[in-house]
Design a protein around this motif. Structure first.
Motif: not given
Length: 491
Positions: A171-173, A175-179, A186-195
């Protein structure tokens, strides 16, 4: 005034005859013929001046005399390949390394951002002995075959493409249009967890991760600023899996972000990539690029037994030009200018956002700034046609801007680093006027908008169903349906 060889129509005709049809031009219905440029300005065959808000290649300004002089003087003396000893190569490598963390100490000079990213993949594959690559959605890393495979910005356009089982898209990190958006805890952790999930799924299939590659700030993906701490967390997951981290600085390096020389440094001192790639601004228009990595990765690459040689990479002329670019950045305080003017530009755009319901989000760092246009702030419906209207109307007023992102609705600023406060004021003033016209034609007012706790808003939809109505902007220009796809031209 520059002398043109052919009139504009003859140039268009010859281009159609001899240049590949997939090589697109800006404003194809009425392209601009540029014959000279200086600083942040470009001039057409009529000597009409255009303000360049997008050319991140002419980093220290078009045709900078110090850069031109450095190249010409060295070309008079010698230009040859790097199999001969020459001080320019090692001096430039030394100066470039001084801008980076100490562990990034070994350089490979090549000729384009695409070459740099392709070599970075080879380094990763050889060093790790693994095959799989994790990339980000909407990423663009170059035009050669290995990079199209890891550039969703490009391969999403291919309807009959067979997915590469060794490429995984995270997922592209955003924070405006993403998941995970700005209201996430904690969007940083959420997007990193996708990786992390992609790593685990690859392992389940018997695959092993060679590298995670990402632009430090996604440009073609819509001027995306990843949340703080994202890359640190991703690096932990990738390195635990035996992979390396590649930071693509081709579009965002060399002081553009203002506060730092490299955009990956925005994440903090505790994040250092294993490989950094650079291009575009490195030569101010001269074709050169570089891969910088650690001693360990470089020695792993050597262990393959295959010599690496690049005929033009690191030649004396390129290195002289590269050093001149570094000199100008320092002597003219262009990193400081990027911070000052970029901050002012962002402030002007934020003020404009308060007036215009079409403006959904303003984001950026230094002279890397995006303004995302939406038809509905609450739903964040992309205003694709409106963004294209802005671009074309600005062109009529001799201001060059472009739109990008997956929906082509993000106005993106990446001007030469000599861009001034007055340039910022002019560009925003014209955008303000154009948005006023478009919103009047669409019947959009802030009175229809209720701003939510997180800055989004709710608006009554007027005169449209599913974005399929064509509107007039009141000045004889038509707004195409928002749902219509638009071909991308990368800048």
């Amino acid at each position: 005034m520059a002398t043109e060889l052919f009139d504009k129509q003859k140039t268009i005709d010859l281009r159609r005859k001899h240049i590949g049809p997939s090589c697109k031009v800006f404003f194809s219905h009425d392209p601009i013929k540029i014959v000279r440029a200086r600083g942040q300005y470009m001039y057409n065959e009529k000597d009409e001046k255009y303000l360049d808000c997008i050319n991140n290649v002419a980093h220290v300004g078009h045709s900078h005399p110090a850069v031109v002089s450095a190249g010409a003087k060295q070309m008079e003396l010698l230009n040859t390949n790097s199999r001969f000893l020459h001080d320019n190569l090692v001096q430039y490598a030394q100066r470039l390394q001084a801008t980076l963390p100490d562990k990034l100490s070994v350089c490979y000079f090549v000729n384009s951002g695409s070459e740099a990213n392709d070599l970075a993949l080879r380094l990763a594959w050889q060093y790790t002995g693994h095959k799989d690559i994790i990339t980000l959605d909407n990423a663009y890393h170059g035009h050669v075959s290995s990079l199209i495979e890891i550039s969703p910005y490009k391969f999403h356009q291919l309807a009959d493409r067979e997915p590469n089982p060794h490429v995984h898209t995270a997922l592209s990190p955003d924070v405006y249009r993403g998941k995970f958006r700005e209201d996430h805890s904690d969007p940083a952790t959420a997007y990193a967890d996708d990786v992390k999930d992609l790593v685990n799924k690859a392992h389940e299939k018997g695959h092993k991760i060679a590298a995670f590659i990402a632009e430090s700030l996604q440009s073609c993906g819509g001027q995306v600023i990843p949340p703080a701490g994202y890359f640190q967390k991703v690096a932990q997951h990738v390195r635990k899996a035996g992979g390396v981290v590649i930071a693509d600085e081709v579009q965002v390096g060399f002081g553009r972000v203002g506060t730092h020389f490299w955009a990956f440094q925005l994440q903090g001192d505790d994040f250092v990539p294993d490989i950094v790639t650079m291009g575009k601004p490195i030569g101010n228009g001269h074709p050169m690029s570089c891969v910088v990595t650690t001693r360990e990765v470089a020695e792993g690459f050597t262990a393959s037994g295959m010599e690496y040689f690049n005929t033009f990479g690191g030649n004396p002329v390129s290195c002289a030009i590269g050093m001149a670019v570094l000199d100008v950045i320092e002597q003219e305080n262009l990193q400081g200018n990027a911070l000052e003017v970029g901050t002012y530009l962002t402030h002007l755009l934020e003020e404009m956002k308060e007036k215009h319901p079409l403006v959904g989000d303003i984001r950026g760092r230094g002279l890397f700034v995006g303004a995302e246009l939406v038809r509905d702030r609450a739903k964040r419906t992309p205003a694709t046609a409106e963004a294209q209207e802005v671009i074309y109307r600005l062109k009529e007023q001799r201001i060059l801007l472009s739109a990008d992102g997956p929906h082509r609705n993000v106005l993106k600023f990446k001007p030469p680093m000599c861009f001034s406060r007055e340039d910022a004021e002019l560009a925003v003033e014209k955008i303000d006027q154009i948005l006023t016209d478009i919103e009047a034609a669409l019947g959009m007012t802030l009175a229809d908008t209720a701003v939510s706790e997180h800055g989004s808003s709710k608006r009554k939809a007027r005169g449209e169903e599913n974005g399929h109505r064509v509107h007039s902007n009141g000045n004889g220009h038509s707004l195409a349906p928002a749902a219509k796809s638009t071909k991308r031209i990368r800048t």
